[in-house]
Design a protein around this motif. Structure first.
Motif, PDB file in Angstrom:
ATOM      1  N   SER A 167       0.990  -1.258  -0.093  1.00 54.86           N
ATOM      2  CA  SER A 167      -0.196   0.199  -0.051  1.00 54.86           C
ATOM      3  C   SER A 167       1.003   1.327   0.039  1.00 54.86           C
ATOM      4  O   SER A 167       0.579   2.111  -0.671  1.00 54.86           O
ATOM      5  N   THR A 170       2.145   1.893  -3.318  1.00 54.33           N
ATOM      6  CA  THR A 170       1.105   2.616  -4.088  1.00 54.33           C
ATOM      7  C   THR A 170       0.986   4.080  -3.948  1.00 54.33           C
ATOM      8  O   THR A 170       0.975   4.747  -5.107  1.00 54.33           O
ATOM      9  N   ILE A 197      -6.037   7.662  -3.814  1.00 53.97           N
ATOM     10  CA  ILE A 197      -5.651   6.160  -3.507  1.00 53.97           C
ATOM     11  C   ILE A 197      -6.518   5.997  -2.088  1.00 53.97           C
ATOM     12  O   ILE A 197      -5.589   5.277  -1.271  1.00 53.97           O
ATOM     13  N   LEU A 199      -8.183   3.022  -1.720  1.00 54.63           N
ATOM     14  CA  LEU A 199      -8.100   1.786  -1.379  1.00 54.63           C
ATOM     15  C   LEU A 199      -6.791   1.458  -0.636  1.00 54.63           C
ATOM     16  O   LEU A 199      -6.745   0.606   0.093  1.00 54.63           O
ATOM     17  N   ASN A 327      -4.542  -3.308  -6.942  1.00 50.80           N
ATOM     18  CA  ASN A 327      -4.506  -1.737  -6.590  1.00 50.80           C
ATOM     19  C   ASN A 327      -3.228  -1.147  -7.312  1.00 50.80           C
ATOM     20  O   ASN A 327      -3.256  -0.114  -7.828  1.00 50.80           O
ATOM     21  N   THR A 331      -3.092   1.186 -10.482  1.00 51.44           N
ATOM     22  CA  THR A 331      -2.716   2.506 -10.253  1.00 51.44           C
ATOM     23  C   THR A 331      -1.606   2.770 -11.113  1.00 51.44           C
ATOM     24  O   THR A 331      -1.345   3.859 -11.852  1.00 51.44           O
ATOM     25  N   ASN A 349      -9.595   3.809  -7.971  1.00 51.78           N
ATOM     26  CA  ASN A 349      -9.429   3.220  -6.973  1.00 51.78           C
ATOM     27  C   ASN A 349     -10.813   3.347  -6.197  1.00 51.78           C
ATOM     28  O   ASN A 349     -10.944   2.351  -5.264  1.00 51.78           O
TER      29      ASN A 349
END
Lengths: 386, 165, 139
Positions: A167, A170, A197, A199, A327, A331, A349
């Protein structure tokens, strides 16, 4: 070398700055732990319709202080065959990485310990080092409960590191730098990364709950499980440092990371105003955001039940990791396809987040149906032919 | 105290720590002590990388070696009986042969390392993330993909082992 | 000087305890680690000075919910600890490659994306293999 104020020698100023930084960080952790333990008990009490501590000091404010004094004065009895060197070293091994994490967190514009180029990577690394301390603690206690508890806790921590770091990566995709200061600076104005973002924020939040051993992932410290897991043989201040200080320090760091990456950290109205009011306001915004997340952590602790170890492992490896990888892929693809705007990323997202939140009950229902069908088959097969 | 002296002093300390911890890994009485001294060696190697200006590699070193591989080895080691190891394992007839071979192998390594002592273009301190990234994904793309296949092989190997239980 | 933050950032960082220099940054890191160890040691020393020290044989026994512990603390344990640790090593290495890629991925363009995509796909294939072979169960 930077000459100090009043013309202090650069070396002296350097050591003074270092001393100030270390003292600030320690004071932050200690006071943070005091405040957070008190807050936790009061909030849990309120949510459970009781009062919480109120004897010691007005509104029970001095309760944690009294508890700390008690812990210091507790007798430190160690079981005979514990591996002494490692037993003693384990609290420091768990505490030091946590303290060292405070070096890169930007508290206000201009107030950061050291702006490492690899700030976020550094924080992930320190999270990794904490796991080793816990394994050593479980091992050194020479106690079957502690060993299994330590290994299980380590298993949980290392499993949830992966979606956590994914995460964070991301978020780095959107920001473009690993330096925490630049991440905070890259989100001026009200449209911080949470709109781009979300998520990644949700998955990092879940992973952070697991990384800091908070409910619903607090199996290692559950009172009804394995006595106290890897902490069984630690009493008095050893327990105090290993559990209270480190856990609340970790919670603070993780919430600071969340507020910096997704909510702009110290950004807020008025931070550009002046050389003194700017940082002060920045510190205020940072503290408010971080503590908001800490309060949500406590709220969750008062509300949700605990997950079993196999539930939490399968949730991590079968759901969170594929989700975070998806994700990341989406992205990255959208950011390369539309290099100028962040809007497609944001739309994708939010759609994914909606799918995750709404889809989770559907997945659960399907699994339940399958389990019930299997159970039915087994009882039918096991029933004697009549 | 001149600032130029700090780097050799730090290098010396780190090198001593690495060699000492390495010796400890081989000579330690119990195998968990060996494993943890190995983790200490990795930490000091990461310190060496920081001294060289390669902070990203240092972070990778700690993240993988101390964070993951040490835990893996500890998991494997903690399932084994923990008697103190006999030093007879270390000092026996084959030790001299082993020492001679190790010395012979070390000579070419030292020669190669010595040849690089005037290496010129070291990237600036703290600037190693971007050159690292650009070289991995352009010049070394094939080894990078090969690494993923290697990791896949490791995963499948572990699963096969588990399924044999 | 090192490749530090931007000019505007550099001006702003010259306050209180900020250090824009590479060497000093890592010196800070080392000092913080040392401070952590010293702090814990100091706390435990203070505790050691204040606490009562009445050692009895009963207190030196290992805690096992009132039962006597049998045998040493080690022995045969289920293997899933090891499987998850190995999976973690693999995904940790993947994450390591993701960090530099994430910083530079815009410059690497579609080429870099496909490269990283292949890498992640191969590892995800491994994860799915583990899933199908039921190696992801924690019993």
């Amino acid at each position: 070398m930077v000459p100090g104020p009043l013309g202090l020698d650069p070396f002296v100023w350097l050591f003074l700055r270092l001393l100030i930084a270390v003292v600030l960080a320690l004071v932050l952790i200690l006071n943070g732990a005091l405040v957070l333990i008190y807050l936790e008990r009061k909030i849990q009490a309120t949510m459970q319709d009781r009062i919480g501590p109120y004897h010691v000091g007005p509104f029970g404010l001095l309760q944690t202080f009294a508890d700390a004094l008690k812990l210091i004065a507790k007798e430190d009895f160690r079981a005979g065959q514990t591996d002494t060197a490692f037993f003693i070293a384990a609290p420091a091994l768990v505490f030091s990485p946590m303290l060292a994490s405070f070096v890169v967190i930007p508290f206000a514009p201009g107030i950061v310990g050291a702006d490492l180029n690899i700030g976020l990577l550094y924080l992930a690394t320190l999270g990794s080092m904490g796991v080793l301390g816990i394994v050593i603690a479980g091992w050194a206690s020479n106690n079957k409960y502690s060993l299994v508890g330590g290994l299980r806790s380590a298993g949980q921590l290392i499993s949830y590191e992966v979606p956590g770091i994914l995460s964070l990566v991301t978020a780095v995709l959107v920001v473009g730098s690993l330096s925490m200061v630049r991440i905070a600076e890259s989100q001026p104005g009200p449209f911080t990364n949470i709109f781009v973002i979300p998520l990644a924020f949700v998955t990092y939040f879940i992973a952070a709950l697991a990384e800091t051993n908070r409910t619903p992932f607090d199996l290692p410290e559950a009172e009804s499980e394995l006595v106290a897991g890897y902490l069984t043989e630690y009493s008095g201040m050893r327990w105090g440092t290993m559990l209270a200080l480190t856990e609340y320090g970790n919670v603070t760091i993780v919430c600071a990371i969340m507020s910096t990456l997704w909510f702009g950290g110290w950004q807020g109205p008025g931070v550009d105003s002046g050389p003194v009011t700017g940082p002060v306001l920045g510190l205020l915004w940072f503290t408010l955001k971080t503590y908001a997340f800490i309060l949500v952590f406590m709220w969750i602790r008062a509300t949700l039940p605990r997950l079993r170890i196999d539930q939490l492992m399968s949730f991590c490896w079968k759901l969170l990791i594929p989700l975070t990888l998806l994700n990341l892929a989406v992205t990255a693809t959208l950011l390369i396809a539309f290099p100028e705007t962040k809007v497609p990323v944001a739309i994708a997202n939010w759609i994914l987040l909606g799918a995750f939140v709404l889809g989770l009950p559907l997945i659960q229902q399907r699994r339940l149906r399958r389990i019930r069908a299997r159970l039915r088959e087994r009882t039918i097969a096991a029933a004697p032919a009549s | 105290m001149s600032l130029d002296l700090i780097e050799p002093i730090l290098f010396g300390l780190l090198a001593l720590a690495i060699v000492g911890a390495g010796l400890g890994v081989v000579l330690a009485g119990r195998i968990t002590t060996s494993a943890l001294l190995m983790a200490f060696t990795f930490l000091n190697m990461a310190g060496m990388f920081v001294l060289l200006g390669a902070e990203t590699i240092a972070a990778f070193q700690i993240l993988i070696y101390v964070g993951a591989i040490t835990v893996l080895i500890l998991y494997g080691v903690m399932f084994t009986p923990q008697g103190p190891r006999a030093y007879g394992l270390f000092f026996q007839k084959q030790t001299t042969v082993g020492a001679v071979i190790a010395a012979l192998a070390a000579l070419p390594v030292m020669a190669v390392a010595f040849a690089f002592r005037d290496a010129g273009n070291v990237p600036p301190r703290g600037g190693d993330l971007v050159p690292l990234a650009s070289s991995i994904f352009t010049d070394f793309a094939f080894p990078f993909e090969a690494a993923s296949v290697l990791l896949l092989a490791a995963m499948i190997g572990a699963i096969v082992l588990v399924k044999r239980e | 000087m090192s490749a530090g933050p931007s000019e505007r950032g550099r001006r702003r960082l010259n306050t209180l305890a900020a250090v824009p220099d590479y060497n000093l940054s890592y010196f800070y890191v080392v000092v913080f680690f040392g401070a952590g160890a010293i702090f814990v040691a100091a706390l435990l020393t203070v505790s050691g000075l204040v606490q009562p020290k009445k050692r009895t044989a009963e207190k030196a026994r290992i805690y096992e919910s009132g039962e006597e512990p049998v045998g040493p603390a080690w022995g045969r344990y289920p293997i899933h600890f090891y499987v998850f640790a190995l999976l973690f090593v693999v995904f940790d290495v993947e994450v390591i490659f993701l960090f530099p890629w994430a910083v530079l991925f815009r410059d690497l363009g579609w080429y870099g994306l496909v490269e990283m995509g292949i890498f992640i796909f191969i590892l995800v294939a491994g994860l799915f293999y583990a899933w199908r072979k039921e190696a992801l169960k924690w019993f």
